[in-house]
Each structure stands twice: as C-alpha cells, then as structure tokens.
Design a protein around this motif. Structure first.
Motif, PDB file in Angstrom:
ATOM      1  N   TYR A  99       0.820  -1.227   0.088  1.00 36.70           N
ATOM      2  CA  TYR A  99      -0.003  -0.080   0.119  1.00 36.70           C
ATOM      3  C   TYR A  99       1.032   1.111  -0.123  1.00 36.70           C
ATOM      4  CZ  TYR A  99       1.095  -0.032   5.122  1.00 36.70           C
ATOM      5  OH  TYR A  99       1.530   0.193   6.363  1.00 36.70           O
ATOM      6  N   ARG A 148      -3.314   3.867  -2.497  1.00 39.03           N
ATOM      7  CA  ARG A 148      -3.213   2.765  -3.336  1.00 39.03           C
ATOM      8  C   ARG A 148      -2.859   1.504  -2.616  1.00 39.03           C
ATOM      9  NH1 ARG A 148      -0.844   7.186  -6.053  1.00 39.03           N
ATOM     10  NH2 ARG A 148      -1.917   7.703  -7.876  1.00 39.03           N
ATOM     11  N   HIS A 176      -2.777  -3.120  -2.685  1.00 40.79           N
ATOM     12  CA  HIS A 176      -2.680  -4.229  -3.712  1.00 40.79           C
ATOM     13  C   HIS A 176      -2.679  -5.418  -2.803  1.00 40.79           C
ATOM     14  CE1 HIS A 176      -1.334  -0.845  -5.907  1.00 40.79           C
ATOM     15  NE2 HIS A 176      -0.371  -0.880  -5.367  1.00 40.79           N
ATOM     16  N   ILE A 178       4.979  -3.693  -9.538  1.00 40.26           N
ATOM     17  CA  ILE A 178       3.869  -2.987  -9.252  1.00 40.26           C
ATOM     18  C   ILE A 178       3.994  -1.828  -8.660  1.00 40.26           C
ATOM     19  CG2 ILE A 178       1.958  -2.581  -7.981  1.00 40.26           C
ATOM     20  CD1 ILE A 178       1.284  -5.636  -8.494  1.00 40.26           C
ATOM     21  N   ARG A 223       3.963   2.099  -9.737  1.00 40.49           N
ATOM     22  CA  ARG A 223       3.584   3.191  -8.937  1.00 40.49           C
ATOM     23  C   ARG A 223       4.361   4.622  -8.406  1.00 40.49           C
ATOM     24  NH1 ARG A 223       2.536   0.399  -3.862  1.00 40.49           N
ATOM     25  NH2 ARG A 223       4.271   1.493  -3.048  1.00 40.49           N
ATOM     26  N   LEU A 279      -3.238   2.202 -12.440  1.00 36.92           N
ATOM     27  CA  LEU A 279      -3.342   0.721 -12.213  1.00 36.92           C
ATOM     28  C   LEU A 279      -3.222  -0.006 -13.485  1.00 36.92           C
ATOM     29  CD1 LEU A 279      -6.925   1.196 -10.022  1.00 36.92           C
ATOM     30  CD2 LEU A 279      -4.357   0.836  -9.314  1.00 36.92           C
ATOM     31  N   ALA A 315      -4.492 -10.997  -8.502  1.00 36.91           N
ATOM     32  CA  ALA A 315      -4.286  -9.783  -7.658  1.00 36.91           C
ATOM     33  C   ALA A 315      -5.376  -8.757  -7.918  1.00 36.91           C
ATOM     34  CB  ALA A 315      -3.187  -9.043  -8.081  1.00 36.91           C
ATOM     35  N   LEU A 328      -5.659  -4.559  -7.574  1.00 41.47           N
ATOM     36  CA  LEU A 328      -4.932  -3.234  -7.360  1.00 41.47           C
ATOM     37  C   LEU A 328      -6.174  -2.340  -7.359  1.00 41.47           C
ATOM     38  CD1 LEU A 328      -2.974  -5.155  -8.676  1.00 41.47           C
ATOM     39  CD2 LEU A 328      -2.083  -3.263 -10.143  1.00 41.47           C
ATOM     40  N   TYR A 374     -10.824   0.069  -9.212  1.00 37.81           N
ATOM     41  CA  TYR A 374      -9.834  -1.206  -8.918  1.00 37.81           C
ATOM     42  C   TYR A 374      -9.700  -1.971 -10.269  1.00 37.81           C
ATOM     43  CZ  TYR A 374     -14.753  -3.367  -8.414  1.00 37.81           C
ATOM     44  OH  TYR A 374     -15.719  -3.597  -8.602  1.00 37.81           O
TER      45      TYR A 374
END
Length: 399
Positions: free
Chosen positions: A192, A200, A202, A224, A228, A234, A257, A259, A271
C-alpha cells in the motif's frame, strides 16, 4: 533550563538510545523511568500474534510469555488501550504510530509522582519507546528473534522483508494487513501507499508454494511498486507486473491480484481484478456486496485492458481484500471456510468496533481454528477503513 521530571525522563530516553542497539532499548526505558520510581518491562508480540514475549533489560520480574487472549496484557494489545492490572500495575499498548508491536508493563513505587495522572503521560512515553524499537529493528536480529517461536523459511524471510508495516493510519484512512502462516508463507503478499489524497493498495497470490512462489510474488510486487512510484496508474502497474513475470518465468508463472486506488477526498474507489477473489464491501456493520468489476486475466498472462471497476464509498465503509487461502481453508471433514463464513465474522467484528488490526487477527484465528491446525495454504487479509476519524480505533489515547 529546569525541566519537569517526566519531561526529563523523555529526554533521557532519547539520549540513552542514540547509540543503543535494538536489544538495549528496553533497558534504556527502565533507566529513564527509574528516577520517577517507575519500573517497566517491554513485551513484543510474536509473529503469530498469539503471545507477548519479554525483552531483556526490563526492571520488573518476568516469567513465561503472556497469552494475548484472555489476559489484561493481551487486552491492552488487542484494543490499543491502557489497562489496569493488579495493584500498582498498568499495561500499555506498545505501538509505532499505529503498528502494534506489543505492550509495556509499568509499576510505580511510593515515591512516584501523582499515579492518578500517570496513564496519559505514560502512554506518550511508551509511544516514543515503540517508535525507537521500530527504528532499531532493522539493525540487528535480537528483536526479530524475540518475535519468533520457530525458524522461518527462506521464502517467508524473502517475502516478509518486502512488505510494508502491517498497519498504517492517517487522518482519513486505516489500512491493515496480515499474512498466515507467519513462518512458511510463500506466494501471498500485499502493498500500500498513501500520498496526498490518494491511497493505493494491492493484494496478490502467486501460483504455487515455497521459494519459487515467493520469488514470483516479490517480482510482481516490485514491478507494481516501481510503476506506482513512477507515477503510473493501475493499468500500467498491472502491465509492469505482466512483463516482469513473463521475463523471469515465461509461461510458467502468474499471480492473481487486486489493484485499487481510493480518493480520500470523495471516497471514489477504482480497482482492477486480475483473476482474484472479489473484495468485500462492509457498510453500516453489514456486508453490502462483493466488488466484481474490473476483471482481467491473472498477472503474467496476456489480457485485454479492462474497464476499471468503480465504487462510491460512504464514510465508515470498510473494504476487506483476501486471498483464496482464506475461503478455501478446510475443516477435518473437508468443508470449506467459504465466503459466507468470512462475511459473518467480518460483520461481527464491525459490530464490536474492533480496531482494524484486531479484526484481522480475529479473522485469522477463526480460520486456523476452523482447520484444527496449521494453514495448508497462504491466507492473506487486507482491511481498509475509510472513516472520518480513524485514529479513535487505532491510536492509544495520550495526555
């Protein structure tokens, strides 16, 4: 300048810990409190979050580790609130910000200044001690060893070292995660980041078990996180994970996953779901629905770019994200734990107004109890609270 004795204790703790090792901090706490006729022992919770283990250097006698469940010390840990013990005893939650580390047992003698006003100031002092313990944690192994009741696998060591702190709170959000089994986790993970008005977060589950699954999970998480931090959205985060997994594992590796990103100003949630169990939305202490939008294939597999799922949150809404190891846990008769049972327990926790990290601890314990033994698969939980005043459930009151 002449300082109040309690102010001097705080300054003394800071001075003592400048050159301290991690295993020295508890002794520094005792030394700083001694002029106030106060004695203390620090306890750290183990990785399973089941027992509290004393650190060396405390000024109170200790025995066996203390159970979190069914004890005064455990209640202070669970509720993140000071609890009165027997006689001149006080149990205080030991936190780093809102990350629960353990508890501190505090006792006062006949020369202590105004014991009735002690809890507020003592909590401020213990909050500082918790922060100092967390700061020292990466520089040695003793504090880690105190929290472990058995050896940790290479896979778990690799993956847990990649994760952010289990709990974080800002003025409009609480996010808390938990992985089980603590010492043998393989392919599960979460991450996060909270920046400005955007959160954000995940959750992912890489295929398989053991070290290969852990490497797969770490690869996806790192891809990821890198995208980010480069400012991408995303879709690009998911594409980065696709490319990294294909480069390292070819067609032999993938991860499911979720996200997500949340606008803290207006509660708009967006999301993407890459073949993962859908998050659960709780509102008004009840489960409202599963969020089943934004579907695409798992990370690492070529997939069309989906429309992002969207949801408008209301203040005090909770989002529960989880991996299939939670709902696919089986009892000795082969029955599944299931989404319905998970939903019922999450509703019970919301109705009891448990703090987010305690909600996850309770959920995890219920899964383990259901199985009548160790987890057969990784089980990861991530709880996100979007509430006007989250600190009331996550931060211990102070003076």
């Amino acid at each position: 300048m002449e300082y109040d004795p309690r102010h001097r204790a705080i300054l003394r703790l800071l001075q003592l810990t400048h050159l301290a090792r991690g295993d020295d901090v508890a002794g520094c706490v005792s030394e700083a409190l001694a002029p106030l006729d106060l004695a203390a022992t620090c306890y750290l919770v183990d990785e399973e979050q089941q027992r509290l283990h004393p650190l060396p250097g405390g000024s109170l006698p200790t025995g066996e580790p203390i159970s979190v469940d069914g004890t005064v010390a455990g209640r202070a840990f669970m509720l993140v609130r000071a609890q009165r013990g027997d006689g001149s005893r006080l149990w205080l939650p030991l936190v780093d910000g809102t990350e629960r580390l353990g508890v501190v047992e505090l006792a006062w003698g006949p020369k202590a200044v105004d014991p009735d006003s002690l809890p507020g100031w003592a909590q401020d002092f213990v909050n500082l001690a918790g922060h100092l313990i967390a700061v020292k944690l990466p520089y040695g192994d003793t504090l880690h060893q105190t929290r472990r009741t058995r050896p940790m696998t290479v896979a778990a060591e690799l993956l847990l070292g990649m994760l952010p702190p289990l709990t974080f709170t800002c003025d409009r959000l609480v996010v808390s995660g938990l992985l089980q089994p603590s010492y043998d986790v393989g392919g599960d993970g979460f991450d996060y980041a909270l920046d400005g008005s955007t959160a954000r977060f995940h959750v992912l589950d890489a295929m398989g078990r053991g070290l290969k699954a852990a490497v797969m999970a770490v690869t996806a998480l790192a891809a990821i996180r890198s995208a980010r931090r480069d400012g991408h959205g995303l879709h690009t985060m998911a594409r980065a994970a696709d490319e990294a997994l294909r480069e390292q594992f070819g067609q032999a590796g993938f991860a499911t996953a979720v996200l997500a990103e949340l606008d803290l100003d207006n509660g708009r949630l967006r999301y993407l779901n890459a073949g993962h169990p859908p998050p659960l939305l709780l509102r008004g202490q009840h489960a409202v629905r599963e969020l089943d939008g934004g579907r695409r294939l798992p990370l690492g597999i070529d997939s069309d770019i989906p429309h992002l799922g969207q949801e408008q949150l209301e203040p005090s809404d909770r989002l529960l994200l989880y991996t299939d190891g939670v709902i696919e846990a089986r009892d000795p008769d082969g029955d599944l734990f299931g989404v319905e049972r998970l939903t019922d327990i999450a509703e019970q926790a919301a109705q009891s107004q448990l703090p987010a990290p305690e909600t996850l601890r309770m959920l995890s314990r219920r899964v383990l109890d259901f199985q009548h033994g160790p987890a057969r698969d990784d089980a990861t939980l991530l709880l996100v609270d979007w509430i006007p005043s989250p600190t009331r459930r996550a931060v211990p009151p102070s003076s």
